[in-house]
Design a protein around this motif. Structure first.
Motif, PDB file in Angstrom:
ATOM      1  N   HIS A 119      36.110  17.505  83.496  1.00 47.56           N
ATOM      2  CA  HIS A 119      34.863  18.275  83.470  1.00 47.56           C
ATOM      3  C   HIS A 119      34.993  19.593  84.223  1.00 47.56           C
ATOM      4  CE1 HIS A 119      32.788  15.012  81.498  1.00 47.56           C
ATOM      5  NE2 HIS A 119      33.612  14.248  82.179  1.00 47.56           N
ATOM      6  N   PRO A 141      35.583  16.626  77.396  1.00 44.15           N
ATOM      7  CA  PRO A 141      34.649  15.979  78.332  1.00 44.15           C
ATOM      8  C   PRO A 141      34.402  14.510  78.004  1.00 44.15           C
ATOM      9  CG  PRO A 141      33.431  17.255  76.718  1.00 44.15           C
ATOM     10  CD  PRO A 141      34.897  17.465  76.407  1.00 44.15           C
ATOM     11  N   ASP A 179      29.016  19.959  82.259  1.00 39.22           N
ATOM     12  CA  ASP A 179      29.306  19.239  81.009  1.00 39.22           C
ATOM     13  C   ASP A 179      29.481  17.736  81.248  1.00 39.22           C
ATOM     14  OD1 ASP A 179      31.684  19.326  82.378  1.00 39.22           O
ATOM     15  OD2 ASP A 179      32.898  19.948  80.666  1.00 39.22           O
ATOM     16  N   LEU A 180      29.083  17.264  82.400  1.00 40.70           N
ATOM     17  CA  LEU A 180      29.194  15.831  82.712  1.00 40.70           C
ATOM     18  C   LEU A 180      27.851  15.149  82.443  1.00 40.70           C
ATOM     19  CD1 LEU A 180      30.652  13.362  83.953  1.00 40.70           C
ATOM     20  CD2 LEU A 180      29.889  14.163  86.203  1.00 40.70           C
ATOM     21  N   LEU A 219      30.319  20.655  86.986  1.00 38.54           N
ATOM     22  CA  LEU A 219      29.887  19.390  86.366  1.00 38.54           C
ATOM     23  C   LEU A 219      28.764  19.567  85.334  1.00 38.54           C
ATOM     24  CD1 LEU A 219      29.961  16.941  89.446  1.00 38.54           C
ATOM     25  CD2 LEU A 219      31.818  17.583  87.902  1.00 38.54           C
TER      26      LEU A 219
END
Ligand code: TIU
Length: 226
Positions: free
Chosen positions: A77, A133, A83-84, A81
């Motif tokens: 990621h 991801p 895209d977490l 973060l």
């Protein structure tokens, strides 16, 4: 090498033109494979994955020597973060999760030591690295575009783990029209029963998701095909 080669495989022979086939190595990252990494910290037996390093190294060398397309992937990621998914962050209920400081830097964060690929299989500057991801290598990445631009129609998929990122990627590839071949000695799971089931699921029902073979069989046809 622009001709059709035939490999012994299950459930039946796999035919491929090496010039239109990419070797896709999934997530051979330090945090999954190295002792004292995130995988081992979670209580997993990394030796189950480490046995795949040498067969992958040999296959990668043969693929490179033949001048063929190699793609590497890494699960991880952005440092912020963003895209977490929150669900992935809290899954498992552990005290140390993705983005926290682990044994080799922030866990599964791009740019951290543990996120990078093990030295034995380190990508060449000419080999694209897909930073993904999710578990599948097609979700939220440019893998499909890269493969299409290079005229790739078939994939040899290796790496870890068999039932998680390898299986997810093979299923995603299959739905996009790629024929996938999985050399069983080049894929690994922390759980022997999932290794077995993960491979069976790919080749069942006439190759519902793809084909399974051993890397020695691929090496043999590459050698004879040159
Ligand atoms: N690369 C990959 O498979 N990621 C995982 O999280 N695998 C597990 O088996 N946990």
């Amino acid at each position: 090498m622009n001709r059709t080669l035939t490999v012994e495989a299950e459930p039946y022979v796999y035919e491929f033109n090496p010039a239109e086939t990419a070797l896709v190595i999934i997530d051979m990252q330090r945090d999954f494979l190295e002792p004292a990494g995130f995988g081992e910290m979670l209580g997993n037996d990394v030796s189950q994955l480490r046995r795949t390093i040498e067969p992958n190294r040999v296959l990668l060398k043969a693929w490179r020597d033949a001048g063929l397309t190699v793609i590497h992937t890494r699960e991880g990621h952005r440092p912020d973060l963003s895209d977490l998914p929150p669900a992935k962050k809290i899954r498992g209920g552990g005290t140390t999760t993705i983005g926290d400081t682990g044994p080799m830097g922030r866990i599964l964060v791009r740019g951290e030591a543990g996120h990078d690929i093990i030295p034995e299989l380190y990508p060449l500057p000419t080999e694209p690295i897909i930073d993904k991801p999710g578990k599948g290598a097609f979700f939220a990445t440019d893998l499909h575009a890269i493969l299409q631009h290079q005229g790739i129609k078939k994939l040899i998929v290796t790496g870890v783990t068999t039932e998680v990122c390898v299986n997810t990627t093979v299923r995603e590839a299959n739905d996009r029209g790629y024929d996938c071949l999985v050399p069983e000695d080049c894929v690994g799971s922390y759980f022997p029963e999932f290794q077995e089931a993960g491979l069976k699921m790919i080749k069942a029902q006439g190759g519902i998701f793809g084909w399974v073979t051993d890397s020695s069989k691929i090496l043999a046809v590459l050698k004879n095909g040159q």
